[in-house]
Write a protein that holds these residues in place. Structure first.
Motif, PDB file in Angstrom:
ATOM      1  N   HIS A 175      -9.552   3.179   0.172  1.00 15.68           N
ATOM      2  CA  HIS A 175      -9.509   1.781   0.093  1.00 15.68           C
ATOM      3  C   HIS A 175     -10.462   0.906   0.761  1.00 15.68           C
ATOM      4  N   PHE A 177       0.925  -1.129   0.107  1.00 17.70           N
ATOM      5  CA  PHE A 177      -0.241  -0.083  -0.009  1.00 17.70           C
ATOM      6  C   PHE A 177       0.822   1.294  -0.009  1.00 17.70           C
ATOM      7  N   TYR A 186       0.936   5.304  -1.659  1.00 18.53           N
ATOM      8  CA  TYR A 186       0.123   6.364  -2.269  1.00 18.53           C
ATOM      9  C   TYR A 186       0.787   7.536  -2.593  1.00 18.53           C
ATOM     10  N   LYS A 209     -13.803   1.234  -0.415  1.00 20.96           N
ATOM     11  CA  LYS A 209     -14.068   0.228  -1.731  1.00 20.96           C
ATOM     12  C   LYS A 209     -14.128  -1.145  -1.243  1.00 20.96           C
TER      13      LYS A 209
END
Length: 151
Positions: A64, A42, A44, A67
């Motif tokens: 995330h 992960f 970003y 989602k």
């Protein structure tokens, strides 16, 4: 899966879906406990997280979580006809494979899902409810695994 299992899943999800971010954070905190090697996947804006807490509090990761909870919601909504989600889930599998997730990690994800449900639902998370969710998750993983197999 039969009608009683579908109802157990829907009924339990109603309680969880009232606070998806809160419960999704429990799921991922447990996942990072079980598989800390997933944390570096992960990133970003080229930012590497120094700890699970750092990751779990970032706005991008919270997105995330939202989602993931929406995907679970879609599976619950379509529990009687998961085949309607086959292509979508296979595509999701391909995306996860592309970022380095191993198919074997989905075992820890399943454990984390059950852990979150148990924490959220307490004594109403019965063995029958657990078994129904395990079946649903197994079907979702089977569909997603098609993304690893190039189907």
């Amino acid at each position: 899966m039969e009608r009683p299992e579908h109802e157990l899943i829907r009924q339990s999800w109603r309680a969880v879906s009232r606070s998806p971010l809160e419960h999704g954070t429990v799921l991922f905190a447990r996942l990072f406990d079980l598989e800390p090697d997933l944390l570096p996947l992960f990133q970003y804006n080229c930012r590497q997280f120094s700890s699970p807490e750092d990751c779990l509090s970032s706005p991008e990761f919270l997105d995330h979580i939202r989602k993931v909870m929406l995907v679970i919601d879609a599976a619950v909504t379509n529990v009687e006809d998961l085949s309607s989600l086959e292509e979508y889930l296979a595509g999701l599998g391909r995306k996860h494979r592309a970022v380095g997730v191993k198919l074997s990690s989905f075992s820890a994800v399943g454990e984390s899902l059950l852990y979150m449900l148990e924490k959220c639902l307490g004594p109403t998370f019965t063995p029958a409810t657990r078994a129904a969710w395990s079946q649903l998750y197994g079907a979702v993983v089977q569909a997603m695994s098609r993304g690893w197999n190039g189907e």
